[in-house]
Structures are given as C-alpha cells and as structure tokens.
Design a protein around this motif. Structure first.
Motif, short mmCIF file in Angstrom:
data_model
loop_
_atom_site.label_atom_id
_atom_site.label_comp_id
_atom_site.label_asym_id
_atom_site.label_seq_id
_atom_site.Cartn_x
_atom_site.Cartn_y
_atom_site.Cartn_z
N GLU A 1 6.50 1.72 -1.64
CA GLU A 1 7.93 1.82 -1.33
C GLU A 1 8.70 0.56 -1.71
O GLU A 1 9.92 0.55 -1.76
CB GLU A 1 8.13 2.08 0.17
N TYR B 1 5.78 -1.02 7.00
CA TYR B 1 5.06 -0.65 5.79
C TYR B 1 3.78 -1.46 5.70
O TYR B 1 3.74 -2.65 6.03
CB TYR B 1 5.95 -0.89 4.56
N ASN B 2 2.70 -0.78 5.26
CA ASN B 2 1.37 -1.37 5.26
C ASN B 2 1.18 -2.28 4.05
O ASN B 2 1.53 -1.92 2.91
CB ASN B 2 0.29 -0.28 5.24
N ASN C 1 0.80 -1.23 0.00
CA ASN C 1 0.00 0.00 0.00
C ASN C 1 0.83 1.28 0.00
O ASN C 1 0.31 2.35 -0.32
CB ASN C 1 -0.93 0.02 1.23
N ASP C 2 2.10 1.19 0.35
CA ASP C 2 2.87 2.43 0.53
C ASP C 2 3.78 2.76 -0.66
O ASP C 2 4.56 3.73 -0.59
CB ASP C 2 3.73 2.32 1.80
N THR D 1 1.62 -5.45 8.31
CA THR D 1 2.80 -4.66 8.05
C THR D 1 3.92 -5.52 7.50
O THR D 1 3.91 -6.75 7.61
CB THR D 1 3.29 -3.96 9.33
#
Length: 982
Positions: A318, A409-410, A315-316, A426
């Motif tokens: 990254e 991170y999600n 979701n992020d 996460t």
C-alpha cells in the motif's frame, strides 16, 4: 587422710564453681549489655530516620504548595545545621521526538540540574528531597529506596474525544543553605523560574533554531545521570511507565527510559509509538508524501557484530516507493542524517551519515536495502534509526507516499541479512481530520477554541476561556485572567479606643514623685532550665544595664546574666540587682522567661513613662523616681529633664517591702521654694514585712506628706496588696486609692491619675495609620492615596489609607497584567505617636458611648514598628466572590458593620447576607487584629476588565505551539532559594 583430702578438694571445687558461676554471669551480663546497647543504638537510629522521613515529607508538601503558587515563601524544618544540607546531585535530560509543521521529524533535548535537600544521620544513612520526591539511602550505602514519589505524571487523557499520552513533571531546583537552627525559609525566585521555564520550553520544542519547532509530539526519552538515587529512579520509572517504552539501569549511575509514547493515539487505543510501531511516518496523514523512519532495537544475537545492512519490507503493497526509486544508486540525499544514527543504551550516539555507502529500492517487492561500511560495532539494547524520503534539502529528494487509507500496515526489517535479527511491526497511518483536537471548534461557545480552552466547562470571559477572576485556594490569592482592571479601596476600620491626657496651659506646674515597689515579689521566681542560645561575653562597663551606679547593677528585661567566679556560677534574671563592683567573668544571653511575680515584665516602668509623657517641662513640670524594698533608693530627684526621669526607672526586683522608707525619700525631694503643685504616686504589690512597726512608720510618712502639701495617689497591685494601708495613705493626703488586678492594667491606671492631675483627660477613638499594597505576579505595588484614579506604580510609596473623616472609596488603575497571574493584598497597621481630632466624625461613626463623649482622631505621626501585618499567607486574608456569605466580624461599638463599608462603593456588592458580584469582580477583606478585643479590617474590590481574550488560531495554522504541545508534555521548573536573610 583420704577423707581429709577429699574434703579439701570438695572445698576447692565449690570455690572454683562459684568463681566460674560469677564469671559466667558477668560475661552474660556484659554480652547482654553490649548486644542490648547495640540494639538500642540501632533502634534510636531507625527512630531518627523515621522522624527524618516524616520531616522530609512535610518539606515535600510545603515545597509542592510553594511551587503550585509560583510565588512567595514558606518555612521549612529540616533538622540542625550538622544534619541538613543542599547539594547538586546529578541531572536529567528529556529528549522529545516529533514532527515539525513541514513534516520533518526532529529530536529536541532539554536538561535539568537535580538538587537535593538532605538530612544525614552521621552513620551513612540519609533521607533527601529531590525533584518532588523523598528518597532514602540504606545504612550500608549500597542502595536507595523511594519514600514518596516525585512530582511526575504519565497518563492517558481524553481531550475532545481523542486519547492522548501526556507527561507532566514539576521540579523544584533548590539553592542556598540550611540555617543553623534547622528552621529556614524557602522563597520562589519568580523571575528565574519564568526565565528557566521559557528556556526549557524553547529547548524541548526546538524553538531556538531555524529548522522548525515541533508541532506533533511522538515519543520521549528520559535519562537520569549521576543521581545518588539512580537505582531508585530506575525502579520508579519502570513502575510508572509500565509497558510503555523501556527502562534500563546502568552501573555508571545512569538510567535510560526510552521510546515512551506521547501524544495522540490512533484507532482508539494504540499510541502512535506503540511497541509494534516499527516504522514511523513523519507526516502520518493518509496519502501524504513524507519520510519514514525505522526504529530497530538490537538484540543480544547481534552483540559484537558490525553494522552491514538494513533491509525494510512493506508487506501490504500500500506504500508507494516510486519517488524514492531511480534517484541514483549510492546517493545519500534521500536520508535525513540528523535521524540516521545508532543510539547507545548509555545515552551515547553514533552518527551513521559517513558510514552509509548506498541503498537500493525495489518498487515491485516494496523493499529498501541500506548498505553500511561495517565499521560501526553493535551492542544489545542499541537502537538503530534510519529516516529516508528526506524533505530537508532542495525539494527534489525522493519521498515516500503513505497508504491512501488510515490504519496499521505490516512491515518487516532485517539487520545484516540475519533472520535472527528480523523484526516485524506496523506503520500507523491516520486520517487528515483526526489529528490535533478541536481543529478550531468551540464546544462551550465562549469564543476560545477547544485546543486552547483551559476551562472547557466554563463560558468564561477571561484568558484561555476561564473566568476573568477566580480564587486559587492553595495560594489564597486571586487568579486574574485579564490584563487590566480597576482596584478599589472600599474602606477601612482600624482604630483603638483610648484615654489621652492633654495638658492645659493655664494650670499650675506640677512636681510628681513616683514611689515604685522593687521588692522580690514583683519579679517572683523564673525558670532558666530550658534557656537556649549563645552566651556573649560582656564587661560591666559596656553592658546596657537597666540601671547602673556606684552601688549596683540591674539586669535589663529580655536578658539573663551569668557570672562565673572561683566560688561557682550564678545566674541573674531580669530585674535582679548585682552589687558593685562585679568580680568574675560576665556573660549575657537573650531570653524570654516565664516568671511568677506581680510585674515580671516591668510594666510599672512603662506606666511611669506614660504618666511622664503627660507632663510639660516647658510649663515648669518636674518629676523624679524613688524605688523601695526593705530600704529606699533615689533614682532621680525632681528635674525638668523628663527624658532623664524616664531613663532612671529600673524595674529592679529584690528584697522585702518597706513602703514608709520610699515615701519618706519622695517627700524629702520636694522644694519649698518651687511653688509647684506636689503629687506622689505610690505603687505596691504587698505588705510591709521588715522589723518593727513598719505600717505605723508608713502612716507617719503619709502625715509628713500631708504637712508638706503632697497629695499621694496609691495603687495596689494584685490580691497581695495591703489595701487598708494604701487607702489610709491616700486619705491622709487627699489623694485616692486604686486597685488593679494585674500588671496589664497599670498603664491605664497611671494615665487615669495623670488625667486627674492635669485635669484634662480626653476619650478618643484613635484611627491608626494603615499602609497597603497589592501584589501581582510576584511584584508589589504600594497604594498611595494621592495617586488615586491613576495607575499603581511599583516605585511609589504607601501612604496612610485610614481617614475617619471620609467615606469615599479610592480607585486605582491596573494594566499590563500577565493573564494567569496571582493577585493578593498586604496591609499593615502602625501605631500613632500623636493624633489630631478629626472634627465631625463620619456619619457611620458614633460620637458618644455609655454616656461618654469620644473624639475621632487621625495619626499625625507614626511609631516605629507595626501593630499587625497581614498577607495572603494567613487566614486573615479572605477572598469573596459572587454568592459567598458576608463575613461575620467582631466589631467594636464605634465600628459599622461590613454592610456599611460596602455601601460606600458605587457598585452594588451585596444583597441580604450574600455578595452579589459580577464574574469579573472579587472582594478581599484583610483583617488586622492587633488590638485583640475587636477586628480591624480593610476592604478591597478587584474589578477586572472582561473580553481580554488574545488570539487562539487553529494549531495547524498558528505559529504558536502552546495549543498543540503543552497539554502533551509540560516540564515546570521552580527556582527556590533556601535560607533566611540576615
């Protein structure tokens, strides 16, 4: 008529009422009896089980101490043979998940067999020791409870500023059986324990194959199978693990505790595998190219569905998935088949390798979708794992690139496209420098990096940064952290003050008759009410009587004899006389009875034999034995077969006292033609008590002895002795009268008379033979003086190490010691059969005392058996390190103080009242207290070689995993063998 009729009816009613009343009372009493009996029985059973719980908790404590020592043995009390048993009772498996040095995630499993030591009450209840805990089965057999917890630890620890979840489990595996009396020995099999520990360590870190061992630990799953106490295990693990992982108990006697976080925590408090870590980065370093692993718990909503698809969303934005994309739709090469599975809650596993059809990667949306063949059915509490970005093949497989910064991170995962089966969580990413603690740093500057330093507060010169030598108080042994050392026997002080009779070749040959009291007061009354043991049927001809002839049998010491006849059963205690022949069935049992007599232990027999030992048959000496009660009994006429004389003394005790009869019988034995000097020794504990004037008869017997040139020495035993009569007998014959308080003084007094008779009584300080060995890591090494200044040899034999003519210490070399081993000493003092004067005694020994001259002698022969033996299992094995006070010992007049013994060493070992030792040194004092009135002792010095450090490479570089894993998880098995050797 009515009146009469009514009167009759009232009479009947009264009778019936009385009968009913009695019936009600009887019924009530019966009910009270039955209910009370049942309640009493239940109370007794509960009391027995409470007692069993206490006993089993003592077993738990004893076995815990034994396992901590890792060597030796201990005594256990577990109830009788019908109540106690050892049995195999289920198993435990431990699956450790983590990362290899190459960044691959692996799951490694090791198994343990569970054993239990049980006490059963015979009615369904039992208490047991298992895996360091004490457990109890309910009376209905339907459930179990925990009495004391097992030796399992799960906790958060801070190591060099970083928090870790750690797991420790010490488990004793018991084999053998409980002995018949419930008192049994438990002994560590050190070799098997070490082999088993290595096997478990290799298995739980995957060291036993070529696919890479675990370097960083992530999580732990524990499965308990088929233990009788599985339900109590489940409750215990739920309580012990708290919110970490999940614990499920199944009806098939299985407990599964899964996803228990282990290892380093990230960002201060969140474990790597916290409950919200949905994705795991195999290499969690920021920016690393690695693989990711999904762990998806199936809920009840998906119960009965088949596995169709798994969708993962970052979701992020990254995480870089570009190296996964474009590798070809349908390819399976980017998954790790060893980690792509369905894990059933009952421990079964389904391999998904053949069921995976394809996957698609969308780098724009940050999603991955896996498609399966819909043939694998799902159940609640299953866990689906999928690892992708595999690096296990040819290096061309797709990889995932971690976010470039540490943090959480999600991510989202969906099962079968069903929103009800959607999970959010996460992905934890760490910094390159916050991984393994220490990274080679050495906080205490002792040359051992922090990750390997087991003593971080000590600048130790020994292995693992600890002191070279330290004391393990629980084991009462030295913990040595160096592989080589010098062992020094500093000195010994083990001796006994004795009066010895030496024969003189020129003296006239002796004829000695012993006249021994055998009246009933010598034995007194003996209690046989609490005698325990097994009766053995014997025959009169084969039994080893103290004495047997055509008229009587005498029961030997240490035996109780039972004779059963048609008229009843009779018991005969030691010294009892049984008339010949014996009619009836004979049985015997070994006993230690408490009797009230003057000499219940037959020390008069031992004293007689000691006197006989001073005679010399080859020089013409002869001896004989007469015993008396109300009459006399000749056991041995004068003979030069002194062994036969020793065997003839019986220790019989019955009847009254007539000293004259015994003395007359003795005088009759002297031969006018022999020409030997004539001596009689008369012992009595009482007064003449027969008919007539027996005192007058005794004095006439003394007159006859004097007329025949027989010198009579008399001994009065105890306060009941007729001292006036005994003094008169001695005076009449030119002998002497002696009084002794009790039977413990008899042997010394007989020896004194022997010395007077043989005219050569010598005082000695007799230095006993002492044999010693050193025990290192479970192996024993005898100390042989002839091997001094060389390496100790386990195949050597111990030699006597107690020589009063020398004060020089003896050194031994020790090498090849495994650092961390326990070291202790064993010393045994052995009595002498003969001794030889040592000449001039050492300077620190006095040769005179209270106006008497003493020879210092050494053993030239040793007796069977031992005086005393000391190991580290007793408080007589004392360890001293720098700064400890010198011991205070009860020394005899001829013993120097501990300071004089320490002075013989080349090392300066003390100053004032304290030891002054180096960190590499320890002094061990072993006390041998066999003589009671003073402390015998031996002094040893252990001087380890310092600087034996070994290699402690950075755990990120070193092949060894000890520095990275053992502080995270440690499973320590101890193989314990139960049962006494015959």
């Amino acid at each position: 008529m009515l009146a009469d009729s009514g009167s009759d009816n009232r009479g009947v009613s009264n009778t019936v009422g009385i009968i009913l009343l009695f019936g009600m009372v009887l019924t009530g009493a019966t009910l009270v009896f039955l209910v009370g009996g049942m309640a009493l029985d239940a109370t007794e059973r509960q009391s027995e089980m409470r007692s069993a719980e206490m006993s089993m908790q003592e077993v738990r404590s004893d076995l815990s101490s034994l396992a901590a020592r890792g060597e030796g043995s201990t005594r256990l009390s577990v109830g009788g043979s019908d109540d106690g048993s050892i049995r195999t009772d289920g198993s435990m498996s431990f699956t450790i998940r983590g990362q290899t040095k190459a960044g691959t995630t692996r799951a490694c499993t090791t198994d343990l067999t569970l054993s239990s030591l049980r006490h059963d009450d015979g009615d369904g209840q039992h208490v047991a020791y298992q895996a360091g805990g004490v457990w109890r089965m309910s009376e209905d057999g339907e459930s179990t409870t925990i009495v004391s917890p097992p030796a399992l630890s799960y906790r958060t620890e801070e190591i060099n500023g970083v928090e870790y979840r750690t797991f420790d489990f010490d488990v004793a595996n018991l084999t053998g059986s409980v002995d018949t009396d419930g008192e049994t020995t438990a002994s560590v099999n050190q070799t098997r324990s070490q082999e088993r520990r290595k096997q478990i360590t290799d298995e739980m870190f995957c060291r036993d194959d070529d696919e890479g061992d675990l370097r960083q630990i992530r999580s732990l799953t524990i499965v308990v199978r088929n233990s009788t106490y599985y339900d109590a295990w489940g409750r215990y693990l739920r309580d012990r693990m708290g919110d970490a992982g999940s614990v499920t108990v199944y009806d098939n006697r299985t407990v599964v505790a899964s996803d228990i976080p282990l290892g380093r925590q990230v960002n201060g408090s969140t474990p790597r595998l916290a409950s919200d870590d949905l994705l795991i980065a195999v290499n969690d370093t920021a920016g690393a190219e690695t693989s990711h692993k999904l762990r998806f718990d199936v809920s009840e909503d998906a119960e009965g569905d088949t596995l169709e698809s798994v969708n993962i969303t970052y979701n992020d934005d990254e995480t870089d998935l570009s190296r996964l994309a474009g590798k070809g739709s349908g390819a399976r090469g980017h998954t790790n088949p060893d980690q792509t599975k369905v894990h059933r809650a009952d421990g079964d596993v389904v391999d998904l390798k053949k069921h995976l059809e394809s996957y698609e990667v969308d780098t724009d949306d940050g999603t991955i979708e896996f498609q399966f063949d819909e043939s694998v059915e799902l159940y609640s509490n299953d866990t689906v794992t999928v690892e992708y970005g595999s690096q296990t093949r040819n290096g061309k497989d797709g990889k995932v690139t971690n976010p470039g910064s540490p943090g959480q991170y999600n991510v989202t995962a969906t099962l079968n496209g069903d929103d009800d089966s959607r999970r959010t969580g996460t992905l934890s990413i760490g910094d390159v420098n916050d991984g393994i603690p220490g990274n080679g740093t050495d906080s205490d500057d002792d040359g051992v990096p922090d990750h390997a330093d087991r003593c971080p507060d000590t600048e130790g010169d020994g292995r693992y940064g600890c002191g070279v030598v330290s004391e393990d108080e629980d084991a009462n042994a030295l913990r040595v952290n160096s592989s080589s050392a010098t062992l020094e026997l500093v000195g010994t002080q083990v001796a006994e003050e004795r009066i010895v009779n030496e024969s003189v070749a020129e003296r006239q040959p002796l004829d000695v008759m012993f006249v021994l009291d055998r009246s009933g007061s010598m034995r007194g009354s003996c209690s046989i009410e609490n005698v325990e043991g097994s009766w053995q049927e014997v025959s009169a001809d084969s039994f080893d009587w103290a004495h047997a002839d055509s008229t009587e049998y005498v029961v030997p010491r240490g035996k109780l004899v039972r004779i059963e006849t048609w008229g009843g059963t009779n018991y005969y205690t030691p010294g009892s006389v049984i008339s010949h022949p014996i009619i009836g069935d004979i049985a015997a049992i070994d006993v230690e009875l408490s009797c009230s007599g003057s000499d219940p232990d037959n020390r008069r027999v031992d004293a007689t034999r000691s006197f006989v030992g001073a005679l010399n048959a080859s020089a013409g000496d002869r001896a004989g034995v007469v015993e008396f009660n109300s009459d006399s009994k000749l056991l041995s006429g004068l003979t030069d077969d002194l062994d036969d004389v020793n065997d003839s003394a019986t220790g019989a005790a019955d009847g009254g006292t007539d000293m004259g009869s015994g003395l007359y019988e003795a005088v009759d034995q002297f031969d006018d033609d022999a020409g030997n000097e004539r001596v009689a020794v008369l012992l009595s504990d009482g007064r003449n008590d027969g008919p007539g004037n027996l005192n007058k008869r005794t004095r006439r017997a003394a007159e006859e002895a004097a007329e025949n040139n027989v010198t009579v020495y008399t001994i009065g035993l105890g306060s009941g002795a007729d001292e006036d009569l005994l003094t008169d007998v001695a005076d009449e014959t030119g002998g002497e009268y002696y009084y002794v308080d009790d039977d413990s003084e008899l042997e010394e007094q007989f020896e004194a008379i022997a010395g007077n008779v043989t005219r050569n009584r010598v005082r000695q300080v007799e230095h006993k033979a002492v044999e010693a060995s050193v025990k290192i890591g479970g192996s024993s090494y005898p100390l042989n003086l002839s091997a001094g200044n060389s390496r100790v040899d386990p195949n050597d034999t111990a030699s006597a190490i107690n020589d009063p003519t020398t004060s020089d210490p003896v050194a031994f070399d020790i090498s090849g010691v495994t650092p961390g081993s326990l070291l202790s000493f064993n010393a045994t003092s052995v009595d002498c059969t003969n001794s030889t004067a040592s000449g001039t005694p050492a300077d620190n020994l006095n040769a005179t005392h209270d106006g008497e001259t003493y020879d210092h002698t050494s053993c030239t022969g040793t007796a069977d058996g031992r005086i005393d033996s000391t190991t580290n299992a007793t408080n007589d094995h004392e360890i001293y390190t720098d700064g400890d006070d010198l011991p205070t010992l009860d020394t005899a007049w001829w013993q120097p103080g501990i300071e004089a013994v320490l002075d013989t060493s080349d090392e300066d070992l003390y100053s004032g009242d304290e030891f002054t030792l180096d960190d590499s040194q320890a002094v061990v004092v072993v006390e041998l207290d066999g003589n009671g009135d003073h402390t015998d002792y031996a002094v040893f010095l252990y001087d380890a070689d310092a600087g034996d450090r070994g290699g402690y490479g950075d755990p990120d570089e070193d092949e060894s995993t000890d520095g990275t894993n053992r502080y995270v998880i440690d499973i320590t098995p101890t193989q314990v063998e139960v049962g006494d050797e015959e």
